[in-house]
Design an enzyme around this catalytic site. Structure first.
Site, mmCIF file in Angstrom:
data_model
loop_
_atom_site.group_PDB
_atom_site.id
_atom_site.type_symbol
_atom_site.label_atom_id
_atom_site.label_comp_id
_atom_site.label_asym_id
_atom_site.label_seq_id
_atom_site.Cartn_x
_atom_site.Cartn_y
_atom_site.Cartn_z
ATOM 1 C CE LYS A 1 55.873 62.621 5.228
ATOM 2 N NZ LYS A 1 56.274 60.933 5.376
ATOM 3 C CG ASP B 1 63.444 55.830 1.016
ATOM 4 O OD1 ASP B 1 61.966 55.744 0.733
ATOM 5 O OD2 ASP B 1 63.586 55.824 2.157
ATOM 6 C CD1 TRP C 1 62.412 58.464 8.944
ATOM 7 C CD2 TRP C 1 62.150 56.476 7.805
ATOM 8 N NE1 TRP C 1 61.349 57.572 8.985
ATOM 9 C CE2 TRP C 1 61.030 56.396 8.066
ATOM 10 C CE3 TRP C 1 62.361 55.554 6.252
ATOM 11 C CZ2 TRP C 1 60.180 55.327 7.505
ATOM 12 C CZ3 TRP C 1 61.919 54.385 6.418
ATOM 13 C CH2 TRP C 1 60.838 54.375 7.076
#
Length: 414
Positions: A261, A225, A144
């Site tokens: 999400k 993460d 990311w």
């Protein structure tokens, strides 16, 4: 002040480059084509291509609106207590030893980005004691994009470890392990807990065990993460397996958690940072230092998204409904993977496409080259990032045939 007095500035700055991802989105929105397809942005869409508010979120929203006891007062600096506690149980496991023994320091953050930042800032001030020199973080290649900038902004040197193998379109486990072996003790190793962004390639359980073995033996510090728990596979426990395996080995670690999400709370910025320490005394000290850092940056985290998540995680009936919502989202993503794979095989598209169904989560690294990406955007109005990553959520039964034919065309000609 006269106009001429404004002709010069004390700021010696140049124009920053635009964010690549949001630049793609802007180009998509400006495109007048009726056939345009957006597979760039990582946000869930339903089969009509629209944002989907989870039914359980709608239900809790109504409950909160009718609650006369709620107000708009500040939350504590470290966040809503029943949110941080239930978030920790969700990702670490309700019966995990660190939770039972009060070894977890949890702080509510500005979603996953805020958790990554606060975790990085904390480690820049309080680096692992096993570190022999300046703190370094190792991030996957690719990762990311925000990861690199977040750590660089707090003064932590950033290096990369091999992750994606462009030949197999899978995990480069040998390169990964080799990089870990060469890392200095005390180095931070940033790991994607599940649904690796941007590749969709996750280690197997056996590979995770190999990774953990090296990290433990080399005295490296795991920094997880976790942005897709439950969204990746539809199974909350399966998606947290890697984190819990490390915990079972008695490892001190850090977990960044996002509810963007898996709750669809993209704009509400609900997240948490969990630091697992070796002793209760250290855990208390860690939380005190996190509070000091948080106070100087945001003072107090926002309440609305955290209240929604806390209500669901602490109510068995709502929790069960949420798990069904998760299965619906992850199930549709999996259906789109299978549909795209089947269509490319049917078209006889050159190359092998098993990676589409082998990968997991929202994203897929298609293997399209930058030239092919440019061609598919220019000729077919399909918008994706230049590295060939697509968001599977952007595909649906109305555009899957068109998208597959566009991919087939550019693979043959570009």
């Amino acid at each position: 002040m006269s106009p001429s007095a404004l002709s010069s500035s004390v700021f010696n700055v140049t124009l920053a480059p635009p964010d690549a991802l949001f630049g793609v989105l802007a180009a998509y929105k400006a495109d007048p084509s009726s056939q345009k397809v957006d597979v760039s942005v990582g946000a869930y869409r339903d089969n009509s291509g629209k944002p989907w508010v989870l039914p359980v979120v709608k239900k809790v929203d109504a409950i909160l609106k009718d609650d006369p006891t709620l107000d708009h007062e500040y939350l504590p600096i470290t966040g809503l207590p029943n949110f941080t506690a239930s978030s920790a149980r969700l990702v670490l496991g309700a019966t995990a030893d660190p939770i039972k023994n009060d070894l977890v320091a949890s702080v509510q953050t500005i979603s996953g980005t805020g958790a990554n930042h606060l975790g990085a800032l904390f480690l820049s001030r309080h680096p692992p004691t096993t570190s022999a020199g300046p703190t370094t973080v190792y991030i996957s290649s690719p990762t990311w994009p925000n990861h690199k900038q977040i750590f660089a902004n707090v003064g932590i040197a950033v290096r990369e470890y091999p992750y994606f193998d462009p030949q197999t379109l899978g995990l480069d486990i040998n390169g990964f392990l080799s990089a870990l072996e060469s890392a200095e003790p005390g180095s931070i190793i940033l790991l994607h807990a599940c649904a690796h962004n941007p590749t969709g390639v996750d280690p197997t359980h056996d590979q995770w065990k190999q990774i953990a073995d090296v990290i433990i033996r080399k005295n490296l510090f795991p920094f997880f993460d976790c942005a897709y728990q439950g969204f990746a596979s539809g199974d909350l426990d399966r998606d947290a397996w890697a984190i819990r395996y490390f915990l079972s080995k008695g490892v001190e670690l850090l977990v960044c958690q996002s509810f963007a999400k898996n709750f669809g709370l993209y704009g509400e910025r609900a997240g948490a940072l969990h630091v697992i320490s070796a002793t209760k005394e250290i855990s208390i000290a860690v939380k005190s230092q996190l509070a000091v850092l948080q106070r100087s940056e945001i003072s107090n985290p926002p309440a609305y998204g955290a209240r929604i998540v806390a209500k669901v995680l602490n109510d068995p009936t709502l929790f069960e409904e949420w798990t069904e919502n998760l299965k619906r989202m992850s199930g549709r993503i999996q259906e789109m993977r299978k549909a795209l794979y089947d269509k490319l095989v049917e078209l006889g598209t050159p190359g092998t496409w098993n990676h589409i169904i082998d990968q997991i989560g929202m994203f897929s690294f298609t293997g399209l080259t930058p030239a092919q990406v440019g061609k598919i955007t220019k000729e077919y109005h399909v918008y994706l990032t230049s590295n060939g990553r697509i968001s599977m959520a952007g595909l649906n039964s109305n555009n899957i045939d068109y998208f597959a034919k566009a991919v087939d065309s550019v693979v043959r000609t570009a």
